[in-house]
Scaffold this motif. Structure first.
Motif, PDB file in Angstrom:
ATOM      1  N   LYS A 231       0.837  -1.203   0.000  1.00 49.43           N
ATOM      2  CA  LYS A 231       0.000   0.000   0.000  1.00 49.43           C
ATOM      3  C   LYS A 231       0.872   1.252   0.000  1.00 49.43           C
ATOM      4  O   LYS A 231       0.643   2.179  -0.794  1.00 49.43           O
ATOM      5  CB  LYS A 231      -0.923  -0.009   1.218  1.00 49.43           C
ATOM      6  N   ASN A 232       1.852   1.277   0.867  1.00 48.22           N
ATOM      7  CA  ASN A 232       2.737   2.443   0.958  1.00 48.22           C
ATOM      8  C   ASN A 232       3.534   2.633  -0.329  1.00 48.22           C
ATOM      9  O   ASN A 232       3.740   3.776  -0.783  1.00 48.22           O
ATOM     10  CB  ASN A 232       3.683   2.293   2.149  1.00 48.22           C
ATOM     11  N   ASP A 233       3.973   1.530  -0.934  1.00 44.38           N
ATOM     12  CA  ASP A 233       4.733   1.612  -2.178  1.00 44.38           C
ATOM     13  C   ASP A 233       3.881   2.172  -3.314  1.00 44.38           C
ATOM     14  O   ASP A 233       4.358   2.964  -4.143  1.00 44.38           O
ATOM     15  CB  ASP A 233       5.262   0.229  -2.572  1.00 44.38           C
ATOM     16  N   ILE A 234       2.609   1.747  -3.373  1.00 47.62           N
ATOM     17  CA  ILE A 234       1.707   2.215  -4.427  1.00 47.62           C
ATOM     18  C   ILE A 234       1.425   3.704  -4.267  1.00 47.62           C
ATOM     19  O   ILE A 234       1.458   4.471  -5.233  1.00 47.62           O
ATOM     20  CB  ILE A 234       0.397   1.409  -4.415  1.00 47.62           C
ATOM     21  N   ILE A 235       1.150   4.123  -3.043  1.00 48.66           N
ATOM     22  CA  ILE A 235       0.882   5.538  -2.783  1.00 48.66           C
ATOM     23  C   ILE A 235       2.106   6.382  -3.137  1.00 48.66           C
ATOM     24  O   ILE A 235       1.995   7.452  -3.767  1.00 48.66           O
ATOM     25  CB  ILE A 235       0.490   5.750  -1.298  1.00 48.66           C
ATOM     26  N   LYS A 236       3.273   5.900  -2.762  1.00 47.50           N
ATOM     27  CA  LYS A 236       4.507   6.616  -3.081  1.00 47.50           C
ATOM     28  C   LYS A 236       4.717   6.707  -4.586  1.00 47.50           C
ATOM     29  O   LYS A 236       5.116   7.752  -5.117  1.00 47.50           O
ATOM     30  CB  LYS A 236       5.704   5.905  -2.434  1.00 47.50           C
ATOM     31  N   ALA A 237       4.429   5.612  -5.299  1.00 43.85           N
ATOM     32  CA  ALA A 237       4.592   5.591  -6.761  1.00 43.85           C
ATOM     33  C   ALA A 237       3.613   6.550  -7.434  1.00 43.85           C
ATOM     34  O   ALA A 237       3.964   7.226  -8.417  1.00 43.85           O
ATOM     35  CB  ALA A 237       4.388   4.171  -7.293  1.00 43.85           C
ATOM     36  N   LEU A 238       2.395   6.628  -6.924  1.00 42.48           N
ATOM     37  CA  LEU A 238       1.403   7.565  -7.468  1.00 42.48           C
ATOM     38  C   LEU A 238       1.890   8.999  -7.306  1.00 42.48           C
ATOM     39  O   LEU A 238       1.701   9.840  -8.195  1.00 42.48           O
ATOM     40  CB  LEU A 238       0.061   7.384  -6.751  1.00 42.48           C
ATOM     41  N   GLU A 239       2.514   9.263  -6.177  1.00 46.09           N
ATOM     42  CA  GLU A 239       3.042  10.604  -5.923  1.00 46.09           C
ATOM     43  C   GLU A 239       4.234  10.909  -6.822  1.00 46.09           C
ATOM     44  O   GLU A 239       4.329  11.987  -7.409  1.00 46.09           O
ATOM     45  CB  GLU A 239       3.442  10.738  -4.455  1.00 46.09           C
ATOM     46  N   GLU A 240       5.141   9.945  -6.946  1.00 44.11           N
ATOM     47  CA  GLU A 240       6.333  10.150  -7.772  1.00 44.11           C
ATOM     48  C   GLU A 240       5.982  10.266  -9.252  1.00 44.11           C
ATOM     49  O   GLU A 240       6.653  10.976 -10.008  1.00 44.11           O
ATOM     50  CB  GLU A 240       7.331   9.015  -7.549  1.00 44.11           C
ATOM     51  N   ALA A 241       4.936   9.573  -9.657  1.00 45.06           N
ATOM     52  CA  ALA A 241       4.494   9.649 -11.053  1.00 45.06           C
ATOM     53  C   ALA A 241       3.739  10.941 -11.335  1.00 45.06           C
ATOM     54  O   ALA A 241       3.486  11.270 -12.498  1.00 45.06           O
ATOM     55  CB  ALA A 241       3.616   8.455 -11.402  1.00 45.06           C
ATOM     56  N   GLU A 242       3.377  11.661 -10.269  1.00 45.56           N
ATOM     57  CA  GLU A 242       2.671  12.947 -10.380  1.00 45.56           C
ATOM     58  C   GLU A 242       1.455  12.843 -11.309  1.00 45.56           C
ATOM     59  O   GLU A 242       1.314  13.579 -12.279  1.00 45.56           O
ATOM     60  CB  GLU A 242       3.617  14.026 -10.890  1.00 45.56           C
ATOM     61  N   ILE A 243       0.579  11.915 -10.979  1.00 48.36           N
ATOM     62  CA  ILE A 243      -0.567  11.674 -11.871  1.00 48.36           C
ATOM     63  C   ILE A 243      -1.496  12.882 -11.967  1.00 48.36           C
ATOM     64  O   ILE A 243      -2.284  12.974 -12.913  1.00 48.36           O
ATOM     65  CB  ILE A 243      -1.360  10.420 -11.448  1.00 48.36           C
ATOM     66  N   TRP A 244      -1.420  13.794 -11.016  1.00 50.76           N
ATOM     67  CA  TRP A 244      -2.249  14.995 -11.086  1.00 50.76           C
ATOM     68  C   TRP A 244      -1.831  15.899 -12.253  1.00 50.76           C
ATOM     69  O   TRP A 244      -2.573  16.797 -12.645  1.00 50.76           O
ATOM     70  CB  TRP A 244      -2.185  15.772  -9.776  1.00 50.76           C
ATOM     71  N   LYS A 245      -0.654  15.623 -12.821  1.00 51.04           N
ATOM     72  CA  LYS A 245      -0.179  16.392 -13.973  1.00 51.04           C
ATOM     73  C   LYS A 245      -0.459  15.674 -15.291  1.00 51.04           C
ATOM     74  O   LYS A 245      -0.202  16.229 -16.358  1.00 51.04           O
ATOM     75  CB  LYS A 245       1.330  16.644 -13.855  1.00 51.04           C
ATOM     76  N   TRP A 246      -0.976  14.469 -15.214  1.00 54.62           N
ATOM     77  CA  TRP A 246      -1.234  13.704 -16.436  1.00 54.62           C
ATOM     78  C   TRP A 246      -2.352  14.330 -17.256  1.00 54.62           C
ATOM     79  O   TRP A 246      -3.270  14.969 -16.714  1.00 54.62           O
ATOM     80  CB  TRP A 246      -1.626  12.267 -16.097  1.00 54.62           C
ATOM     81  N   ASP A 247      -2.294  14.103 -18.559  1.00 53.60           N
ATOM     82  CA  ASP A 247      -3.410  14.483 -19.426  1.00 53.60           C
ATOM     83  C   ASP A 247      -4.527  13.468 -19.250  1.00 53.60           C
ATOM     84  O   ASP A 247      -4.300  12.320 -18.859  1.00 53.60           O
ATOM     85  CB  ASP A 247      -2.969  14.508 -20.893  1.00 53.60           C
ATOM     86  N   TYR A 248      -5.725  13.902 -19.567  1.00 49.54           N
ATOM     87  CA  TYR A 248      -6.879  13.012 -19.439  1.00 49.54           C
ATOM     88  C   TYR A 248      -6.817  11.871 -20.448  1.00 49.54           C
ATOM     89  O   TYR A 248      -7.186  10.737 -20.161  1.00 49.54           O
ATOM     90  CB  TYR A 248      -8.156  13.831 -19.649  1.00 49.54           C
ATOM     91  N   MET A 249      -6.317  12.178 -21.657  1.00 43.31           N
ATOM     92  CA  MET A 249      -6.259  11.183 -22.718  1.00 43.31           C
ATOM     93  C   MET A 249      -4.934  11.271 -23.470  1.00 43.31           C
ATOM     94  O   MET A 249      -4.454  12.372 -23.761  1.00 43.31           O
ATOM     95  CB  MET A 249      -7.409  11.398 -23.724  1.00 43.31           C
ATOM     96  N   TYR A 250      -4.347  10.106 -23.753  1.00 48.65           N
ATOM     97  CA  TYR A 250      -3.136  10.018 -24.561  1.00 48.65           C
ATOM     98  C   TYR A 250      -3.452   9.175 -25.790  1.00 48.65           C
ATOM     99  O   TYR A 250      -3.999   8.079 -25.668  1.00 48.65           O
ATOM    100  CB  TYR A 250      -2.000   9.361 -23.771  1.00 48.65           C
TER     101      TYR A 250
END
Length: 253
Positions: free
Chosen positions: A188-207
């Motif tokens: 759980k902690n690894d997944i949360i950390k990976a989501l943060e490091e991947a900065e998904i809030w900066k992702w585009d809605y569609m690629y």
């Protein structure tokens, strides 16, 4: 997104409104109108608390116990939706009764056993303030390559992972999972950390890679947070630059 919830609620609300504000025949017409408006408003911005306060002449005290922002996010309520509701109200203050009904419906759905998580990948583009990653409630990821694919759903509350090794749409019914495992605290902690490091809030809605229109590969990622926020990301052919950060953790469990 989550149109089935809105349709269910508008059907309930229509029964209520026909008794309070209109004759039966007119009420039935209004229910149909509201349902149609939800289908047409799929790409419109969500309503805001300020809009609802002004539209129904309410105060902060009138709505403080309903968790209005969570209701808006959970049911994807638009301004058009509320404007059509307003047309059916004999008294604007009746909206608080319907907010209560929405709240009860949301609580009921969140506490019932869930099998279908399709809504996680069908959300509209999210433009609000991104929630704290540590508050994630559900996560689904699917990857289709040609005729094959894999997918999984993670329930952080129940601490369970549902995996499908041959289907890219497990999110539609987790009872079809090939494997169900316990989500460990370290995972759980690894997944949360990976989501943060991947900065998904900066992702585009569609690629999408338009240079390869025939490519039969696509991916989806959807998540829901404790405040009711739902975010979806989708792609065909290409992925975000930092997708590999998250992929490494998610697929090497």
């Amino acid at each position: 997104m989550y149109i089935k919830k809105i349709i269910l609620f508008t059907a309930i609300m229509g029964v209520f409104l026909t008794g309070c504000a209109t004759e039966k025949t007119k009420g039935e017409e209004n229910v149909e109108s509201i349902q149609n408006s939800r289908d047409e408003a799929a790409n419109t911005p969500l309503a805001t608390k300020a809009f609802i306060l002004e539209t129904f002449q309410l105060t902060e005290e009138d709505i403080e116990k309903y968790g209005l922002e969570e209701l808006i996010s959970y049911f994807q309520l638009t301004e058009e939706y509320f404007l059509q509701v307003k047309q059916n109200l004999k008294d604007l203050s009746y909206i608080t009764i319907d907010l209560k009904r929405l709240q009860e419906q949301m609580v009921k759905e969140k506490t019932e056993e869930k099998y279908d998580f399709s809504y996680l990948i069908n959300a509209e583009k999210f433009s609000g303030e991104f929630p704290d990653m540590a508050t994630i409630r559900y996560l689904t990821v699917s990857d289709q390559q040609g005729t094959g694919g894999t997918s999984f759903v993670i329930d952080f509350g129940k601490e369970l992972i549902y995996d499908s090794y041959y289907s890219a749409n497990l999110y539609s019914d987790i009872r079809r999972a090939d494997k169900e495992t316990v989500l460990k605290e370290e995972q759980k902690n690894d997944i949360i950390k990976a989501l943060e490091e991947a900065e998904i809030w900066k992702w585009d809605y569609m690629y999408s890679d338009n240079s390869e229109p025939g490519m039969a590969s696509w991916w989806h990622l959807g998540a829901e947070f404790e405040d009711g926020t739902i975010v979806s990301f989708n792609g065909a052919g290409i992925v975000p630059d930092n997708y590999s950060i998250l992929e490494k953790v998610l697929y090497n469990r």
